[in-house]
Design a protein around this motif. Structure first.
Motif, PDB file in Angstrom:
ATOM      1  N   PRO A   1      12.049 -11.632   8.495  1.00  0.00           N
ATOM      2  CA  PRO A   1      11.509 -11.614   7.143  1.00  0.00           C
ATOM      3  C   PRO A   1      11.818 -10.268   6.489  1.00  0.00           C
ATOM      4  N   VAL A   2      12.077 -10.294   5.187  1.00  0.00           N
ATOM      5  CA  VAL A   2      12.319  -9.071   4.419  1.00  0.00           C
ATOM      6  C   VAL A   2      11.238  -8.967   3.350  1.00  0.00           C
TER       7      VAL A   2
ATOM      8  N   ASP B   1       0.817  -1.212   0.000  1.00  0.00           N
ATOM      9  CA  ASP B   1       0.000   0.000   0.000  1.00  0.00           C
ATOM     10  C   ASP B   1       0.848   1.258   0.000  1.00  0.00           C
ATOM     11  N   ARG B   2       1.979   1.228   0.748  1.00  0.00           N
ATOM     12  CA  ARG B   2       2.798   2.435   0.907  1.00  0.00           C
ATOM     13  C   ARG B   2       4.020   2.451   0.013  1.00  0.00           C
ATOM     14  N   GLY B   3       4.359   1.335  -0.629  1.00  0.00           N
ATOM     15  CA  GLY B   3       5.526   1.291  -1.499  1.00  0.00           C
ATOM     16  C   GLY B   3       6.832   1.410  -0.748  1.00  0.00           C
ATOM     17  N   VAL B   4       6.923   0.745   0.413  1.00  0.00           N
ATOM     18  CA  VAL B   4       8.086   0.844   1.293  1.00  0.00           C
ATOM     19  C   VAL B   4       8.538  -0.560   1.673  1.00  0.00           C
ATOM     20  N   VAL B   5       9.857  -0.759   1.776  1.00  0.00           N
ATOM     21  CA  VAL B   5      10.460  -2.029   2.176  1.00  0.00           C
ATOM     22  C   VAL B   5      10.410  -2.154   3.699  1.00  0.00           C
ATOM     23  N   ALA B   6      10.233  -3.381   4.209  1.00  0.00           N
ATOM     24  CA  ALA B   6      10.251  -3.621   5.648  1.00  0.00           C
ATOM     25  C   ALA B   6      11.190  -4.776   5.988  1.00  0.00           C
ATOM     26  N   VAL B   7      11.954  -4.595   7.063  1.00  0.00           N
ATOM     27  CA  VAL B   7      12.749  -5.667   7.665  1.00  0.00           C
ATOM     28  C   VAL B   7      12.216  -5.873   9.068  1.00  0.00           C
ATOM     29  N   LEU B   8      11.608  -7.024   9.305  1.00  0.00           N
ATOM     30  CA  LEU B   8      10.983  -7.341  10.581  1.00  0.00           C
ATOM     31  C   LEU B   8      11.875  -8.275  11.386  1.00  0.00           C
ATOM     32  N   ASN B   9      11.444  -8.593  12.599  1.00  0.00           N
ATOM     33  CA  ASN B   9      12.061  -9.680  13.352  1.00  0.00           C
ATOM     34  C   ASN B   9      11.009 -10.256  14.280  1.00  0.00           C
ATOM     35  N   LEU B  10      10.878 -11.593  14.261  1.00  0.00           N
ATOM     36  CA  LEU B  10       9.854 -12.218  15.090  1.00  0.00           C
ATOM     37  C   LEU B  10      10.262 -13.640  15.458  1.00  0.00           C
ATOM     38  N   PHE B  11       9.469 -14.200  16.351  1.00  0.00           N
ATOM     39  CA  PHE B  11       9.689 -15.550  16.880  1.00  0.00           C
ATOM     40  C   PHE B  11       8.955 -16.512  15.950  1.00  0.00           C
ATOM     41  N   GLU B  12       9.713 -17.210  15.114  1.00  0.00           N
ATOM     42  CA  GLU B  12       9.141 -18.025  14.047  1.00  0.00           C
ATOM     43  C   GLU B  12       8.998 -19.493  14.455  1.00  0.00           C
TER      44      GLU B  12
ATOM     45  N   ARG C   1      20.402  -3.184  -1.905  1.00  0.00           N
ATOM     46  CA  ARG C   1      20.771  -4.548  -1.547  1.00  0.00           C
ATOM     47  C   ARG C   1      20.952  -4.619  -0.032  1.00  0.00           C
ATOM     48  N   VAL C   2      20.095  -5.426   0.617  1.00  0.00           N
ATOM     49  CA  VAL C   2      19.969  -5.421   2.069  1.00  0.00           C
ATOM     50  C   VAL C   2      20.326  -6.784   2.645  1.00  0.00           C
ATOM     51  N   GLY C   3      21.194  -6.781   3.639  1.00  0.00           N
ATOM     52  CA  GLY C   3      21.491  -7.974   4.419  1.00  0.00           C
ATOM     53  C   GLY C   3      21.035  -7.769   5.851  1.00  0.00           C
ATOM     54  N   VAL C   4      20.948  -8.871   6.601  1.00  0.00           N
ATOM     55  CA  VAL C   4      20.508  -8.821   7.998  1.00  0.00           C
ATOM     56  C   VAL C   4      21.472  -9.639   8.849  1.00  0.00           C
ATOM     57  N   ALA C   5      21.910  -9.049   9.963  1.00  0.00           N
ATOM     58  CA  ALA C   5      22.706  -9.761  10.968  1.00  0.00           C
ATOM     59  C   ALA C   5      21.962  -9.613  12.290  1.00  0.00           C
ATOM     60  N   ILE C   6      21.339 -10.686  12.764  1.00  0.00           N
ATOM     61  CA  ILE C   6      20.439 -10.591  13.910  1.00  0.00           C
ATOM     62  C   ILE C   6      21.233 -10.641  15.209  1.00  0.00           C
ATOM     63  N   CYS C   7      21.185  -9.577  15.960  1.00  0.00           N
ATOM     64  CA  CYS C   7      21.694  -9.444  17.322  1.00  0.00           C
ATOM     65  C   CYS C   7      23.053 -10.119  17.521  1.00  0.00           C
ATOM     66  N   TYR C   8      23.083 -11.309  18.095  1.00  0.00           N
ATOM     67  CA  TYR C   8      24.340 -11.983  18.449  1.00  0.00           C
ATOM     68  C   TYR C   8      25.228 -12.216  17.228  1.00  0.00           C
ATOM     69  N   ASP C   9      24.622 -12.352  16.050  1.00  0.00           N
ATOM     70  CA  ASP C   9      25.416 -12.611  14.842  1.00  0.00           C
ATOM     71  C   ASP C   9      26.345 -11.453  14.509  1.00  0.00           C
ATOM     72  N   ARG C  10      26.024 -10.248  14.970  1.00  0.00           N
ATOM     73  CA  ARG C  10      26.866  -9.096  14.631  1.00  0.00           C
ATOM     74  C   ARG C  10      28.255  -9.204  15.251  1.00  0.00           C
TER      75      ARG C  10
ATOM     76  N   GLY D   1      12.211 -13.225   1.421  1.00  0.00           N
ATOM     77  CA  GLY D   1      12.874 -14.336   2.109  1.00  0.00           C
ATOM     78  C   GLY D   1      12.974 -14.036   3.581  1.00  0.00           C
ATOM     79  N   ARG D   2      13.762 -14.848   4.288  1.00  0.00           N
ATOM     80  CA  ARG D   2      13.912 -14.692   5.727  1.00  0.00           C
ATOM     81  C   ARG D   2      15.328 -15.068   6.113  1.00  0.00           C
ATOM     82  N   THR D   3      15.863 -14.315   7.027  1.00  0.00           N
ATOM     83  CA  THR D   3      17.161 -14.600   7.626  1.00  0.00           C
ATOM     84  C   THR D   3      16.921 -15.085   9.046  1.00  0.00           C
ATOM     85  N   ARG D   4      17.477 -16.254   9.368  1.00  0.00           N
ATOM     86  CA  ARG D   4      17.374 -16.796  10.722  1.00  0.00           C
ATOM     87  C   ARG D   4      18.695 -16.596  11.452  1.00  0.00           C
ATOM     88  N   MET D   5      18.616 -16.217  12.718  1.00  0.00           N
ATOM     89  CA  MET D   5      19.834 -16.005  13.502  1.00  0.00           C
ATOM     90  C   MET D   5      20.662 -17.283  13.523  1.00  0.00           C
ATOM     91  N   VAL D   6      21.937 -17.140  13.232  1.00  0.00           N
ATOM     92  CA  VAL D   6      22.833 -18.281  13.046  1.00  0.00           C
ATOM     93  C   VAL D   6      23.423 -18.754  14.373  1.00  0.00           C
TER      94      VAL D   6
END
Length: 272
Positions: free
Chosen positions: A99-100, A77-88, A144-153, A109-114
Motif C-alpha cells: 500500500p502507498v 499526523d507527520r505529513g510524510v509518505v509511506a510505502v508499506l508491504n504486507l500479507f493482504e 512520483r513513486v513506483g513499487v517493484a516488490i522483491c521478485y518483480d525487480r 492505492g496498492r501494488t501487488r507482486m506480479v
C-alpha cells in the motif's frame, strides 16, 4: 527529497512488530524524511519459509485494515509518505502487497507482486496470487513513486514500465537472505535499473535471523546515474538518503535512452 528505509527484524508478535515500525516512522519523520519505506512483509515473520497452511494464510489482513489504518493516521499526523508491504487478504485470495499512503493519510492505492516464485524456503506460490493491480505510479507529496516488490525487480519489463509511466523513485521491498545471491549482485541490478530508466531505486531489505533464513539487511539507494549513495548495514537501522529528483530529468535515460526506443520492433518479442 529525503528517503528513509526501515529495516527491522520481525517476530511472531505482530502487535510489537507494528509498534516498532511506527516508532521507526517517527524517528524517520523527526530526521526530516519525506518518504518512509519498509521491507517485504515488514510487520510479520516471513511466512513462505514454510509451505502454506490454513493457519498461516489466516494471518493475512485486508487493505485497508489495522496496519494500513495505523499508518494512515501517522502519515497524516507527520505529513510524510509511506510505502508499506504486507500479507493482504482480498476475499478468498491473498497477495504480497505494497500500500502507498500519501502525506495527508490518503491511501493512494496498492501494488501487488506480479511474479510469484517458489523454491526452497521461499514457498511463495502457496501464499500469493499473481498481482492484478498492474504497475501503478503514484503521485505523492514526495514525488512520483513506483513499487517493484522483491521478485518483480528481476524483470526488466517491470522496471521499464515504471519509467515509461514517469516514476521518479522506485521502492523495492525485499526479503533477501544472507548468501542467497553472489556478493554485489543486488547492487548491480538496482544500479543498472536506475541508470537505464533514469530514476532513483530504493531497495529496503528484511534483516535478522528467522525460522530457516537469516535476512541480510544492507538496504541501499541508487541515483539515476547508477551510483549507490546510501547503504545500511546488517542490523536494525533506519537508513536516510537525500536525493535530488531534478536528476531524473537530467539523466541519460530520460534525455536519450527512452526517447530513442523502438517499441515497433519490441512488441512481437514481448508478446512471446
Amino acid at each position: 527529497m529525503r528517503l528513509a528505509l526501515v529495516q527491522q527484524p520481525a517476530t511472531d508478535d505482530l502487535d510489537d512488530n507494528l509498534a516498532r515500525g511506527l516508532a521507526a516512522f517517527d524517528r524517520a519523520a523527526d530526521a526530516g524524511a519525506d518518504l518512509v519505506a519498509y521491507a517485504e512483509l515488514a510487520f510479520s515473520p516471513f511466512y513462505p519459509q514454510r509451505h502454506a497452511t490454513p493457519e498461516r494464510l489466516a494471518r493475512s489482513e485486508p487493505i485497508p485494515g489495522p496496519t494500513v489504518e495505523a499508518f494512515q493516521a501517522r502519515c497524516a499526523d507527520r505529513g510524510v509518505v509511506a510505502v508499506l508491504n504486507l500479507f493482504e487478504r482480498d476475499g478468498d485470495r491473498t497477495f504480497d502487497t505494497s500500500p502507498v499512503i500519501d502525506a495527508d493519510g490518503t491511501l493512494l492505492g496498492r501494488t501487488r507482486m506480479v511474479h510469484i516464485t517458489d523454491y526452497e524456503a521461499f514457498h511463495e506460490q502457496g501464499y500469493y496470487a499473481p498481482g492484478d493491480t498492474g504497475l501503478p505510479v503514484y503521485d505523492t507529496a514526495a514525488g512520483r513513486v513506483g513499487v517493484a516488490i522483491c521478485y518483480d525487480r528481476h524483470y526488466p519489463e517491470v522496471m521499464r514500465a515504471l519509467a515509461l509511466d514517469g516514476a521518479e523513485v522506485v521502492v523495492v521491498p525485499q526479503a533477501g537472505a544472507v548468501g542467497e545471491w553472489p556478493e554485489g549482485l543486488y547492487h548491480a541490478e538496482m544500479q543498472v535499473a536506475a541508470f537505464q530508466n533514469g530514476y532513483v531505486t530504493a531497495l529496503v531489505n528484511r534483516v535478522g535471523p528467522e525460522e530457516r533464513l537469516t535476512f541480510a539487511g544492507e538496504s541501499f539507494v541508487c541515483t539515476p546515474d547508477g551510483r549507490v549513495v546510501a547503504q545500511a548495514g546488517g542490523a536494525e537501522e533506519v537508513l536516510l538518503a537525500d536525493v535530488d529528483l531534478a536528476d531524473v530529468a537530467r539523466s541519460h535515460a530520460r534525455r536519450l535512452f527512452l526517447r530513442h526506443r523502438r517499441p515497433d520492433l519490441y512488441a512481437a518479442w514481448l508478446a512471446r
